[in-house]
Design an enzyme around this catalytic site. Structure first.
Site, short mmCIF file in Angstrom:
data_model
loop_
_atom_site.label_atom_id
_atom_site.label_comp_id
_atom_site.label_asym_id
_atom_site.label_seq_id
_atom_site.Cartn_x
_atom_site.Cartn_y
_atom_site.Cartn_z
N HIS A 110 47.42 54.45 26.00
CA HIS A 110 47.95 53.28 26.72
C HIS A 110 48.90 52.48 25.83
O HIS A 110 49.19 51.33 26.13
CB HIS A 110 46.81 52.36 27.16
CG HIS A 110 46.32 52.63 28.56
ND1 HIS A 110 46.19 53.88 29.07
CD2 HIS A 110 45.93 51.79 29.55
CE1 HIS A 110 45.73 53.81 30.31
NE2 HIS A 110 45.57 52.55 30.64
N GLU A 168 52.98 60.39 40.11
CA GLU A 168 54.14 59.97 39.31
C GLU A 168 55.29 60.97 39.38
O GLU A 168 56.46 60.58 39.45
CB GLU A 168 53.72 59.75 37.84
CG GLU A 168 52.91 58.47 37.62
CD GLU A 168 51.44 58.62 37.92
OE1 GLU A 168 51.02 59.74 38.34
OE2 GLU A 168 50.69 57.65 37.74
#
Lengths: 351, 332
Positions: free
Chosen positions: A129, A60
């Site tokens: 999440h 990322e």
């Protein structure tokens, strides 16, 4: 005007951008896979080529810096993260490079870079999440932070982000992906920094963003039938913020409720309350209120999330209290026919 | 030192090294005036890789660098006046005074930016190469790094992507043995070379003497040719040594993190002294050439400092400018 879901509107915006400008590229983990990031990138590589729509290594931070370099080199990249939480690995590149490049090199070159992050809640997404960290990004000078609520706004704001000159953190709530609405065709753009008045009324100003604007709309409509009317401002942009619309509304109503899908401490709602308190003090007829996520992470078990989120009934209760009126709001909860941890019957998990 | 390059190139390399050294020595000498008010990392002792890269790359090739970037910027052809003005915080600086020593840029010669976070421009360089590939430019990208970058996650992430996409990049690693005061042996296992690590990631890796400007040039030029020919990303490790303290104008051997003997052994191998001897021995230059070069360079540096001194500071309003595009600035 065609009706499409929020996810379809995102895909439509990407397709329009790719078709219109060969410098647009779209990438992210799973971007060209058979699921296409909840349908938002589905088969775009088949239409626009796998050189411009591509998958990436699970890297990322570098992939964010690569987007910055690509933007400096003349491209208009769109990076997609299936969860905001994954993008936390890229804060160095976002904060130290993307946000600062234009400023720290004397305004020579901007970074037209759109970073999509999907956030959510419920159905066991749990502590890592589900984070709604708009405040973290909005704290950084040089970043734009966008949180559209409707398909129309999702498409219009995404196209503006892609074809603008600034780095944009584009936050999509997973619970909105299946929301349908009329959405203009073609190159449809909505300017950054302009909120939308979703409902108009004189008693209370309600400011919300993303999924909280939907919860608020249920509450505001429910109370309208009982004679309590609200301005409901859907922010759309968190940074830049549409302060003129908020101030104008508060000056009329004198009462402010801010809803936030992020945590309370250091959050966007607190910033709005502080701004209004300092700019509109003499117009306030009641102490401003905010409803945000508690200052603890979201747990996974449905037993632990049952009372964690702010729902329409909580919003209605707060509006009524601010307005100094009696109102019925328990039926809002009773009207929901699906479990508390899903947005509707369509969501069966897993993420 | 075997010497086989043209006299013109030889003289250019020596002159560029002398010029970089003289600029850095002048900054060190004048740092105490408190007019250059920003952290400054000098390149004294490490001039050869920068001069070699500047000569081996085309003007249209791109480069990015890190906190110790003066030499890279000057080697690539960056404007000296704009650099001294930038370090001095003047509006005529290459970043209008917003960046200082650690944020140099001169896009007119392909120097696309240096930043202060170790490894921070590595993916930016890879992204520039990706843009060149997709937009069908034929430039290559030189990413200047130090040995400490080989300890960052972002290097491995970036090098991996560059290898997957066979991008035209040179990762040019100046291994000066120290990250601030931390020696290589507390940061890398014994017996494993940086070039070996880079090769394992999929970069075409070579290594050589970074105080030998000819050897440095040959390695970089060969890597550039391979990158330009579509052979994918390259890695060149050049062994060199930082003479002065990590940040600032002083020598710091007295504080005990490295030995005087180690410093003296590297100073014996001064890249400028070594190459001067080679060129004098080969009658490529003589003392008159050296005197003329030194005189011209001194004049140029004096003029650059005078330019910075005479330049105005940015207007205070510039502290709030250029944060966003004008469309977004209008919303603030």
């Amino acid at each position: 005007m065609p009706v499409m879901t929020y996810a379809e509107a995102i895909r439509d915006a990407l397709s329009v951008a790719l078709a219109q400008d060969p410098s647009v590229i779209v990438y992210g983990l799973g971007a060209p896979d058979p699921k296409g990031v909840f349908g938002t990138t589905l088969d775009l590589h088949k239409e626009h080529g796998s050189r411009r729509v591509f998958d990436m290594p699970t890297s990322e931070n570098a992939m964010t810096g690569i987007g910055i370099g690509a933007a400096l080199g003349g491209l208009r990249p769109v990076l997609t993260h299936q969860r905001l939480d994954f993008a936390l690995l890229s804060l160095d590149q976002i904060i130290n490079n993307a946000a600062k490049w234009r400023f720290m090199f004397g305004g020579q070159r901007s970074v037209p870079f759109t970073i999509r992050m999907i956030l959510g809640r419920g159905w066991g997404q749990g502590p890592t999440h589900s984070q709604n960290l708009q405040a973290l990004f909005a704290h950084i000078p040089g970043l734009c932070v966008v949180m559209p609520t409707t398909p129309d706004d999702a498409k219009g704001l995404l196209l503006t982000s892609i074809f603008g000159e600034d780095p944009v953190i584009f936050l999509e709530h997973r619970w909105l992906h299946n929301l349908s609405g009329e959405t203009p065709q073609g190159d449809h753009r909505i300017p950054l920094g302009k909120a939308r008045m979703m409902r108009s009324g004189g008693h209370v100003t309600v400011v919300a963003m993303s999924i909280m604007s939907i919860e608020a709309a249920h509450a505001v409509d429910h109370l309208a039938a009982q004679g309590i009317s609200c301005d409901l401002i859907d922010l759309r942009s968190i940074r830049p913020m549409d302060w003129p619309m908020i101030e104008e509304s508060v000056r009329r109503t004198g009462r402010l409720l801010v809803l936030d899908s992020g945590h309370e401490t250091g959050g966007v709602a607190g910033e709005i309350v502080a701004h209004v308190a300092t700019k509109c003090w003499g117009d306030l007829r009641a102490a401003p209120r905010r409803l945000a996520m508690p200052d603890v992470p979201e747990a996974t078990s449905p037993a632990l999330t049952k009372d964690y989120h702010v729902r329409a009934e909580h919003v209605a209760e707060a509006i009524a209290a601010l307005a100094g009126r009696e109102a019925e709001f328990a039926s809002l909860a009773d009207a929901r026919k699906y479990p508390h941890d899903v947005p509707g019957d369509w969501f069966k998990g897993p993420f | 030192m075997v010497h086989s390059m043209s006299p013109e190139l030889s003289r250019r390399l020596l002159r560029d090294m002398i010029r970089i050294r003289a600029v850095e020595e002048t900054i060190a000498a004048r740092y105490g005036e408190q007019k250059m008010r920003c952290p400054t990392h000098l390149s004294i002792g490490q001039e050869a890789p920068a001069a070699a890269a500047g000569a081996a790359l085309a003007r249209t090739d791109l480069a990015v660098s890190g906190h110790r970037a003066h030499a890279h910027y000057l080697g690539k052809g960056g404007d000296l006046n704009a650099m001294i003005a930038e370090i001095s915080g003047k509006v005529t600086g290459c970043a209008r005074g917003r960046g200082g020593s650690m944020h140099l840029i001169d896009e007119s010669v392909g120097f696309m930016g240096s930043t202060a976070i170790v490894g921070g421009t590595v993916p930016v360089g890879v992204g520039l190469a990706l843009s060149g590939s997709l937009l069908e430019r034929n430039d290559i990208v030189c990413i200047f790094i130090g040995d400490a970058v080989m300890e960052t996650g972002v290097f491995f992430e970036s090098a991996n992507f560059a290898a997957v996409h066979k991008l035209p990049i040179i990762f040019l690693c100046e291994n000066n043995l120290y990250s601030v005061y931390s020696p290589l042996d507390v940061r890398q296992p014994q017996g494993r070379s940086l070039a070996g690590v880079a090769a394992a990631v999929g970069l075409h890796a070579t290594a050589g003497d970074g105080n030998d400007v000819c050897a440095s040039y040959d390695l970089i030029a060969a890597a550039a040719a391979r990158a330009r020919a579509g052979e994918g990303p390259q890695f060149v490790e050049l062994a060199t040594y930082r003479w002065r303290e990590h940040c600032g104008p002083m020598y710091d051997n007295n504080i005990g993190y490295r030995s005087e003997a180690e410093f003296e052994s590297w100073k014996e191998r001064d890249p400028i002294k070594l190459f001067t001897h080679v060129l004098q021995a080969g009658d490529i230059i003589d003392q008159a050439w050296l005197d003329a070069a030194t005189r011209e360079i001194t004049q140029e540096i004096d003029a650059a400092f005078a330019f910075a001194e005479a330049s105005p500071f940015p207007d205070p309003s510039e502290a709030y400018a250029d944060l966003y595009s004008k469309e977004v600035m209008a919303c603030l």
